[in-house]
Design a protein around this motif. Structure first.
Motif, short mmCIF file in Angstrom:
data_model
loop_
_atom_site.label_atom_id
_atom_site.label_comp_id
_atom_site.label_asym_id
_atom_site.label_seq_id
_atom_site.Cartn_x
_atom_site.Cartn_y
_atom_site.Cartn_z
N LEU A 187 1.02 4.44 -2.73
CA LEU A 187 1.06 5.87 -2.42
C LEU A 187 2.24 6.54 -3.12
O LEU A 187 2.09 7.61 -3.72
CB LEU A 187 1.13 6.09 -0.91
N TYR A 222 0.83 -1.21 0.00
CA TYR A 222 0.00 0.00 0.00
C TYR A 222 0.86 1.26 0.00
O TYR A 222 0.54 2.24 -0.67
CB TYR A 222 -0.97 0.01 1.18
N PHE A 236 -3.49 11.86 -3.59
CA PHE A 236 -2.59 10.93 -2.91
C PHE A 236 -2.02 11.52 -1.63
O PHE A 236 -1.78 10.79 -0.66
CB PHE A 236 -1.51 10.43 -3.85
N CYS A 273 -3.72 13.49 0.34
CA CYS A 273 -4.83 13.29 1.28
C CYS A 273 -4.85 11.85 1.79
O CYS A 273 -5.08 11.61 2.98
CB CYS A 273 -6.17 13.66 0.64
N CYS A 274 -4.58 10.90 0.90
CA CYS A 274 -4.50 9.49 1.31
C CYS A 274 -3.38 9.29 2.32
O CYS A 274 -3.55 8.60 3.32
CB CYS A 274 -4.28 8.59 0.10
#
Length: 120
Positions: free
Chosen positions: A60, A56, A82, A84-85
């Motif tokens: 990102l 993961y 991304f 914000c992720c």
């Protein structure tokens, strides 16, 4: 400000690439165990979970690199998404797993996001 934003995004991408390597390939070795604080047996038992987390983090990093190389407005939008992720993942990890994640992941993501938005 544009250059600062791009440098910060690149640093966050590099950080997540580094985390990918630690979690996917070095989890059971000294650097990975130093990160987790696990003994060899616990590192071995949790290696599949860490590898999943590492994957993961790689996504990102890949998304942030995409945002850096894509033309605007796509590049800007991808960077914001991304980052914000990264920020959400960092806050969640800091609240549920280890407070250090707030400083190591959420703070760099927030600074890069603020710079990207300010450069717009």
């Amino acid at each position: 400000m544009e250059t600062t934003a791009q440098v910060l995004v690149a640093l966050v991408a590099a950080l997540h690439g580094y985390i990918l390597v630690l979690e996917m390939f070095l989890w059971e070795k000294k650097p990975g165990r130093a990160l987790s604080g696990f003994d060899p047996a616990m590192a071995r038992a949790t290696a599949p979970l860490a590898a999943n987390q590492g994957l993961y983090n790689g996504f990102l990093a890949a998304g942030l690199v995409w945002g850096l190389v894509a033309e605007d407005p796509t590049g800007f939008r991808v960077q914001v998404f991304f980052l914000c992720c990264v920020l959400v993942a960092g806050v969640y990890g800091g609240l549920t797993a280890n407070r250090r994640i707030l400083l190591a992941q959420a703070l760099p993501g927030a600074l890069a996001l603020a710079a990207v938005l300010a450069a717009r």
